[in-house]
Design a protein around this motif. Structure first.
Motif, short mmCIF file in Angstrom:
data_model
loop_
_atom_site.label_atom_id
_atom_site.label_comp_id
_atom_site.label_asym_id
_atom_site.label_seq_id
_atom_site.Cartn_x
_atom_site.Cartn_y
_atom_site.Cartn_z
N LYS A 1 0.83 -1.21 0.00
CA LYS A 1 0.00 0.00 0.00
C LYS A 1 0.86 1.25 0.00
CE LYS A 1 -4.15 -1.54 2.46
NZ LYS A 1 -4.86 -1.41 3.75
N SER A 2 1.89 1.23 0.81
CA SER A 2 2.76 2.40 0.94
C SER A 2 3.61 2.60 -0.32
CB SER A 2 3.67 2.23 2.17
OG SER A 2 4.63 3.25 2.22
N GLU A 3 4.32 1.57 -0.74
CA GLU A 3 5.26 1.72 -1.86
C GLU A 3 4.55 1.88 -3.21
OE1 GLU A 3 8.54 -0.99 -1.95
OE2 GLU A 3 9.00 -0.63 0.16
N MET A 4 3.37 1.30 -3.33
CA MET A 4 2.64 1.41 -4.60
C MET A 4 1.62 2.56 -4.56
SD MET A 4 2.07 -2.68 -5.19
CE MET A 4 1.57 -2.72 -6.91
N LYS A 5 1.55 3.22 -3.39
CA LYS A 5 0.62 4.33 -3.19
C LYS A 5 -0.82 3.92 -3.53
CE LYS A 5 4.19 7.86 -3.85
NZ LYS A 5 5.07 7.20 -2.98
N LEU A 6 -1.21 2.78 -2.99
CA LEU A 6 -2.54 2.24 -3.27
C LEU A 6 -3.61 2.96 -2.47
CD1 LEU A 6 -1.74 -1.59 -3.22
CD2 LEU A 6 -2.01 -0.11 -5.22
N LYS A 7 -4.72 3.17 -3.14
CA LYS A 7 -5.90 3.75 -2.49
C LYS A 7 -6.92 2.63 -2.30
CE LYS A 7 -5.06 8.25 -4.42
NZ LYS A 7 -5.16 9.00 -5.63
N GLU A 8 -7.89 2.89 -1.47
CA GLU A 8 -8.91 1.88 -1.16
C GLU A 8 -9.55 1.31 -2.43
OE1 GLU A 8 -10.68 -0.50 1.57
OE2 GLU A 8 -9.27 1.07 2.08
N GLU A 9 -9.80 2.16 -3.43
CA GLU A 9 -10.46 1.69 -4.65
C GLU A 9 -9.56 0.79 -5.51
OE1 GLU A 9 -9.25 6.05 -5.57
OE2 GLU A 9 -10.14 4.99 -3.89
N HIS A 10 -8.24 0.78 -5.24
CA HIS A 10 -7.32 -0.09 -5.98
C HIS A 10 -7.30 -1.51 -5.42
CE1 HIS A 10 -4.98 3.88 -6.67
NE2 HIS A 10 -5.81 3.68 -7.68
N LEU A 11 -7.59 -1.66 -4.15
CA LEU A 11 -7.40 -2.94 -3.46
C LEU A 11 -8.14 -4.13 -4.06
CD1 LEU A 11 -7.23 -1.76 0.26
CD2 LEU A 11 -5.37 -2.10 -1.38
N PRO A 12 -9.37 -3.98 -4.54
CA PRO A 12 -10.04 -5.15 -5.13
C PRO A 12 -9.35 -5.71 -6.37
CG PRO A 12 -11.64 -3.44 -4.63
CD PRO A 12 -10.28 -2.84 -4.45
N PHE A 13 -8.42 -4.97 -6.94
CA PHE A 13 -7.76 -5.39 -8.17
C PHE A 13 -6.37 -5.98 -7.92
CE2 PHE A 13 -10.78 -2.05 -9.10
CZ PHE A 13 -11.55 -2.65 -10.07
N GLY A 14 -6.08 -6.27 -6.66
CA GLY A 14 -4.77 -6.80 -6.32
C GLY A 14 -4.84 -8.19 -5.74
N TYR A 15 -3.70 -8.89 -5.79
CA TYR A 15 -3.63 -10.24 -5.24
C TYR A 15 -2.17 -10.62 -4.99
CZ TYR A 15 -2.96 -11.06 -10.25
OH TYR A 15 -2.51 -10.99 -11.55
N PHE A 16 -1.99 -11.54 -4.05
CA PHE A 16 -0.67 -12.08 -3.76
C PHE A 16 -0.48 -13.37 -4.56
CE2 PHE A 16 -1.02 -9.42 -0.01
CZ PHE A 16 0.28 -8.95 0.12
N CYS A 17 0.73 -13.56 -5.04
CA CYS A 17 1.14 -14.79 -5.71
C CYS A 17 2.50 -15.19 -5.18
CB CYS A 17 1.24 -14.57 -7.22
SG CYS A 17 -0.32 -14.29 -8.03
#
Length: 168
Positions: free
Chosen positions: A146-162
């Motif tokens: 979140k910090s390094e990618m400057k993610l906002k709440e609306e970005h979170l549903p489009f992310g995933y861990f692999c």
């Protein structure tokens, strides 16, 4: 007890991380990783090493971040002592090529275990502990992402861990 059966674990990793005759790689999700670890644990064998590197991808911001400092690396050796174990952990905690450092020796001991080639119980225990540690490490990685990618709440549903898995 089985001896090292590099082939059996290689097959498990191969079957779960590539397709189309090895032409394409699969990076398992958290759920898939846990299944792979269960399969490896159930094989009642060990291998030379397994390295699991987590990364986070966010399609909305078109970025990905690798977490080398949270990499799991179990290595089987013919023999080692407590001094070798401590040196191994400290070496793994301070990789030369990583901009972030994991300064947590307790977590380092969990992420970078050594085991003896024929010590299946210790090998299985280390894999179980790693699997359970994901409950603690994934939120830490998410905070970094979140910090390094400057993610906002609306970005979170489009992310995933692999996870990228290598073994030998």
């Amino acid at each position: 007890m089985k001896r090292i059966d590099k082939g059996e674990i290689n097959e498990i990793v191969y079957n779960n991380t590539v397709y189309y005759n090895g032409k394409y790689k699969i990076y398992p999700t958290i759920t898939e990783l846990k299944g792979i670890l269960d399969e490896i644990i159930s094989s009642d064998s060990t291998t030379e090493y397994i390295r699991i590197t987590p990364f986070y991808i966010n399609e909305e911001v078109d970025m990905q971040i690798e977490f080398e400092e949270f990499m799991f690396y179990i290595e089987c050796r013919d023999g080692f002592d407590e001094k070798d174990q401590k040196k191994h952990i400290l070496d793994c905690l301070n990789p030369l090529d990583s901009p972030r450092r994991l300064n947590d020796v307790k977590l380092g001991a969990l992420l970078y275990p050594l085991c003896k080639h024929n010590d299946i119980a210790s090998y299985q225990k280390a894999l179980v502990e790693y699997k359970e540690s994901l409950r603690q490490t994934l939120p830490r990685m998410m905070k970094i992402a979140k910090s390094e990618m400057k993610l906002k709440e609306e970005h979170l549903p489009f992310g995933y861990f692999c996870f990228e898995i290598h073994n030998g």
